[in-house]
Design an enzyme around this catalytic site. Structure first.
Site, short mmCIF file in Angstrom:
data_model
loop_
_atom_site.label_atom_id
_atom_site.label_comp_id
_atom_site.label_asym_id
_atom_site.label_seq_id
_atom_site.Cartn_x
_atom_site.Cartn_y
_atom_site.Cartn_z
N ASP A 1 110.02 81.13 63.95
CA ASP A 1 110.47 79.94 63.09
C ASP A 1 109.77 78.83 63.48
O ASP A 1 109.60 77.90 62.48
CB ASP A 1 111.96 79.60 63.36
CG ASP A 1 112.81 80.98 63.13
OD1 ASP A 1 112.55 81.33 61.89
OD2 ASP A 1 113.50 81.19 63.61
N HIS B 1 113.63 82.19 72.89
CA HIS B 1 114.05 83.43 71.97
C HIS B 1 114.85 84.05 72.99
O HIS B 1 114.51 84.13 74.34
CB HIS B 1 112.68 84.06 71.48
CG HIS B 1 113.00 85.17 70.30
ND1 HIS B 1 113.90 86.37 70.84
CD2 HIS B 1 113.05 85.04 69.03
CE1 HIS B 1 113.83 87.05 69.80
NE2 HIS B 1 113.84 86.32 68.80
#
Length: 384
Positions: free
Chosen positions: A321, A266
């Site tokens: 996700d 991320h």
């Protein structure tokens, strides 16, 4: 004025906001002062939207009134449904369809022409957008499957109503709670690309339909939204091939140096995304309840491999996700609807940031460093 170049605006402060706080090193996410873990487990999505837009949690009476006002805005007129049907018949991609539909929804808004400086009117328009997005998304999916749309109900919560409109069946308590939690986890996340896009559009004092349409467009890009779909498609590919997920990942990484496992790593978090921690538990719970835990088991095996390789310690850890895809899939949601559902949730943050910025607005106008030629002589057309 500094001439230091910050590609992608990385590390650049462009605004002040009280909506959400992220500590990427500690794996912490806060909405309006409340930890995401508490909100995900204790609050409904409607409570979270109210919190983001109003700055405080609603009382019982305020929440009841807010829920009623949201439910009352769910229906769309026949002209909107005709457009939904046309997009489905044209085999439009779901995010492209949503982009078109959000823009089109302004045509039936009685306050569409209200000045953007009227923040109360903008908030009401935002409430209509938030309430109607699930209706048009569910109708789009049903139309493309050759089924009639299911009208929204006003006796179900935001999450349960969407699942009902999508499937035609009222979800059980576990499905409703899980989906509601997922919506809460995706509602806001600082000045990500789509939120910043919405805010930039809002800074021109354009209306919130324009801002949300822009947010949808930004989220549709593969570098922002879509990783949850990519994760699930990877797991489905591994399952169809009958391969061990860890061996598949090892081979793919060896054969293609630039290959990455979607949902890993991320831009902000250097540790495991706190939202992934919550969704991992829900994925495991759904698998145990159905008696088929393979999707959770596959994702868990890949994460464990990354941990064993020391990659998690280097910041390549699961983001939101990585497990949200397995959650949505187990709820019976089509894979290509995962990113539209992301938008269905993130609209709360898009509107919150846009309205917050417009309250003390200054046009967002950065500069670019010029690298072209200067002082060229203009040639006649015959000399070119």
């Amino acid at each position: 004025m500094s001439d230091e170049l910050k590609k992608g605006l990385e590390g650049v402060l462009v605004a002040e906001s009280s909506l959400s706080f992220i500590d990427g090193d500690a794996g912490k996410l806060v909405y309006r002062g409340y930890d995401i873990e508490d909100l995900a487990r204790e609050a409904t999505f409607e409570e979270v939207v109210y919190l983001l837009w109003n700055g405080e949690l609603p009382t019982r009476e305020e929440l009841s009134a807010f829920n009623e006002s949201m439910a009352a805005e769910r229906p769309v007129d026949d002209a909107v449904l005709d457009t939904v049907a046309a997009l489905a018949e044209a085999d439009e991609e779901p995010m492209a369809a949503l982009r078109t539909l959000v823009s089109y929804l302004s045509a039936e808004d009685p306050e569409a022409d209200a000045d953007a400086t009227d923040l109360d009117a903008s908030t009401r328009k935002g409430r209509r957008i938030t309430a109607k997005i699930p209706t048009v998304l569910a109708a789009f999916d049903r139309f493309r499957r050759g089924e009639d749309p299911v009208a929204p109900r006003d006796d179900l919560g935001h999450a349960a109503n969407f699942l009902y409109m999508l499937t035609g069946e009222e979800p059980d308590a576990v499905a409703e709670e899980t989906f509601d939690m997922a919506l809460t986890l995706h509602a806001d996340h600082g000045l990500n690309a789509s939120t910043f896009t919405a805010m930039v559009i809002g800074s021109t004092m354009a209306d919130v339909y324009s801002a949300v349409t822009g947010g949808v467009g930004a989220l549709s890009g593969p570098l922002h939204g879509g990783a949850n779909q990519d994760v699930m498609e990877l797991l489905l590919e591994i399952d169809e091939a009958g391969e061990d997920p860890v061996e598949y990942v090892k081979r793919a990484r060896e054969e293609r140096e630039d290959w990455r496992v979607p949902g890993m790593g991320h831009r902000v978090y250097s540790v495991k995304d706190p939202r992934a921690v919550i969704l991992e538990a829900k994925s495991e719970e759904l698998g145990a309840a159905s008696g088929d835990a393979k999707w959770y088991d596959m994702a868990d095996a890949i994460e464990s491999f990354f941990a064993d390789q020391g990659l998690v310690e280097k910041g390549i850890a699961p983001n939101v996700d990585f497990y949200s895809g397995t959650v949505y899939y187990q709820l019976g949601i089509p894979v290509d609807m995962f990113t539209p559902i992301f938008a269905m949730s993130r609209v709360g943050g898009w509107l919150g940031h846009t309205l917050e910025y417009q309250a003390e607005n200054r046009l967002i106008r950065p500069r670019a460093r010029y690298t072209g030629e200067k002082d060229l002589d203009f040639p006649s057309i015959d000399e070119r």
